[in-house]
Design an enzyme around this catalytic site. Structure first.
Site: not given
Ligand code: FNR
Length: 354
Positions: A57, A182, A301, A323
């Protein structure tokens, strides 16, 4: 051929496969400028075979950062800092994408790996955030200044300027972050938006800001560049935003120029109970896709190649975003190809390893 490894064309851009690096904040920038960390982090995932690599983001104005260490795109210096990163991602055969956001009342907070929690005070580099209203996200967060119409207009313009800069920097897909509590989500959620002007009240008013931002971003990037919008499809709370509301929002966003809705959930209130489990947001993506008749991305997930393939073949989504699994394993796409019997195409330098 599997769906996961079939290309997808959106406007003038063809993604080589359906695997997307979900936007993930690195909380590692100074003055919003990405650096070598961001190049290596995003570059590694392009080398690993993802079809579309999203940046974290990236704030459209300084107050729109979550933590003081978030990236931004509010000046030409930011364009020059992002340019080599977008170029490198592209050189690896992946499509570089950028997520643009505004944190609203979640701005000026400590990054997750700081010892402190909640709001960052001015003397430590923080600022007064803005919001749909005057209530803080949580008691230890900073109290926002409510946006008036002139302030809202400026933020719409900030999104448009940042989107134009993103294209200039070499990004081929722009995603508007309208989820996770947000700013844009703060406006459409009835749990947070208690405004009485034309940006509050009924659903049509509450989604106005997200729709206006999407329209402004579409106008700024032109007709060739795909625009995605990430939404929170439910607040997971009684009286909150629902997946049915999301279908209405998705239609409005598509009419304003969005090509794909990236379906996530939650984040606008700290107290919601989210039923987290494998693929827990897939049904939300499927519902939005069916009810709004728009392409969707599914996230949350998704960790297994067959699970990812199933999400595409059962009609839940057109893309899968990963992610944390891609943090654990940047080469997940190469392993997934092997597992699904597809050609494994590592970069030539790594050919002897796969
Ligand atoms: C995120 N997530 C996230 N989502 C988003 O829309 N913008 C962002 O900048 C972030 N930043 C972020 C940082 C970190 C370290 C994590 C672990 C997660 C959420 C991410 O994009 C995702 O939607 C979630 O982590 C769920 O997916 P996974 O991790 O289960 O594959």
């Amino acid at each position: 051929m599997t769906m996961l490894f079939s290309p997808l064309t959106l406007r003038s851009v063809t993604l080589p496969n359906r695997i997307v690096v979900s936007p993930m904040c690195q909380y590692s920038a100074v003055d919003g400028l990405p650096d070598e960390w961001h190049l290596v982090h995003l570059g590694s995932r392009a080398v690993g075979g993802a079809g579309l690599v999203f940046t974290e983001a990236t704030a459209v104005e300084p107050r729109g950062r979550i933590s003081p260490q978030d990236t931004g795109l509010w000046s030409d210096a930011h364009v020059e800092a992002w340019r080599p990163i977008a170029e490198f991602v592209r050189s690896q055969g992946a499509v570089p994408g950028i997520q643009l956001g505004h944190a609203g009342f979640k701005g000026s907070t400590h990054r997750p790996f700081d010892e402190r929690r909640g709001g960052v005070p001015d003397e430590a580099g923080g600022w007064t955030p803005v919001g749909a209203g005057a209530e803080p996200f949580a008691p230890d967060y900073r109290t926002p200044e409510p946006l008036d119409e002139a302030g809202i207009r400026r933020i719409v313009e900030d999104f448009a300027s940042a989107a134009a800069r993103a294209v200039d920097a070499g990004f081929q897909v722009v995603e508007v972050h309208a989820g996770h509590g947000y700013l844009l989500h703060q406006f459409y959620s009835p749990l947070v938006n208690h405004r009485t002007d034309r940006y509050g009240g009924d659903l049509a008013n509450r989604i106005r800001l997200a729709v206006e931002v999407t329209g402004a971003v579409r106008a700024a990037v032109g007709e060739q560049v795909p625009v995605f919008v990430r939404i929170s499809a439910t607040d997971w709370m009684d009286g909150g935003w629902t997946v049915e509301d999301s279908a209405v929002l998705a239609r409005g966003l598509a009419a304003a120029g969005a090509d794909l809705i990236d379906v996530s959930s939650g984040g606008v209130v700290p107290s919601a109970t989210i039923p987290v489990g494998p693929g827990y947001q897939l049904p939300l993506a499927g519902t939005v896709r069916r009810k709004a008749d728009v392409p969707t991305g599914a996230v949350g997930l998704i960790t297994d190649a067959r699970q990812a393939e199933q999400a595409l073949t059962d009609g839940s989504a057109d893309l899968v975003l990963l992610g944390r699994e891609l943090l654990r394993d940047p080469y997940w796409p190469l392993h997934a190809a092997a597992q699904l019997g597809e050609a494994v195409r590592p970069p030539a330098q790594y050919a002897r390893a796969f």
